[in-house]
Design a protein around this motif. Structure first.
Motif, mmCIF file in Angstrom:
data_model
loop_
_atom_site.group_PDB
_atom_site.id
_atom_site.type_symbol
_atom_site.label_atom_id
_atom_site.label_comp_id
_atom_site.label_asym_id
_atom_site.label_seq_id
_atom_site.Cartn_x
_atom_site.Cartn_y
_atom_site.Cartn_z
ATOM 1 N N TYR A 180 60.714 83.751 1.394
ATOM 2 C CA TYR A 180 60.564 83.259 2.113
ATOM 3 C C TYR A 180 61.842 81.781 1.938
ATOM 4 N N LYS A 195 65.077 83.353 3.440
ATOM 5 C CA LYS A 195 65.210 83.532 4.548
ATOM 6 C C LYS A 195 65.001 82.231 4.701
ATOM 7 N N ASN A 224 69.165 81.515 3.451
ATOM 8 C CA ASN A 224 69.552 82.406 4.667
ATOM 9 C C ASN A 224 69.889 81.989 6.191
ATOM 10 N N LYS A 269 66.977 80.610 8.306
ATOM 11 C CA LYS A 269 66.213 81.900 9.358
ATOM 12 C C LYS A 269 64.898 80.401 8.701
ATOM 13 N N PHE A 270 64.671 79.519 8.039
ATOM 14 C CA PHE A 270 63.077 78.368 7.858
ATOM 15 C C PHE A 270 64.180 77.619 8.149
#
Length: 105
Positions: free
Chosen positions: A36, A39, A42, A44-45
């Motif tokens: 998590y 991500k 990066n 993503k979330f």
């Protein structure tokens, strides 16, 4: 990067690296899954307030400290990009001379 989420995530990533902490160690300290955190960094979330709370606590700092630290790397890099080729050459020569002096000591 103009949205708040991106700005906060960038601060988290820079701060983590500046403190020399791996994503795994941050995730353990913040009780978050390491995937998590990866991500999240990066993009993503999206960052939630509870996650931000956990990360700031994992860094051992206050909200005030988190929002006040300066991202010097970005400022210095921008200054270097604006130098003329001659200024870059002069700076390189200064660095080499300083390196030689330090090696002699």
């Amino acid at each position: 990067m103009t949205d708040l989420n991106s700005i906060l995530i960038k601060r988290i990533k820079i701060l983590r690296k500046r403190l020399g902490i791996s994503q795994e160690k941050v995730s353990l300290a913040a009780s978050l899954d390491a995937r998590y955190v990866n991500k999240l960094e990066n993009g993503k979330f999206n960052l939630s307030v509870p996650t931000l709370d956990k990360l700031i606590e994992a860094f051992g700092m206050s909200y005030k400290d988190f929002f006040e630290f300066e991202i010097e790397e970005d400022n210095e890099l921008e200054k270097l990009k604006k130098l003329s080729p001659k200024e870059k050459e002069d700076l390189l020569i200064q660095c080499i001379k300083k390196s030689d002096v330090l090696n002699k000591e």
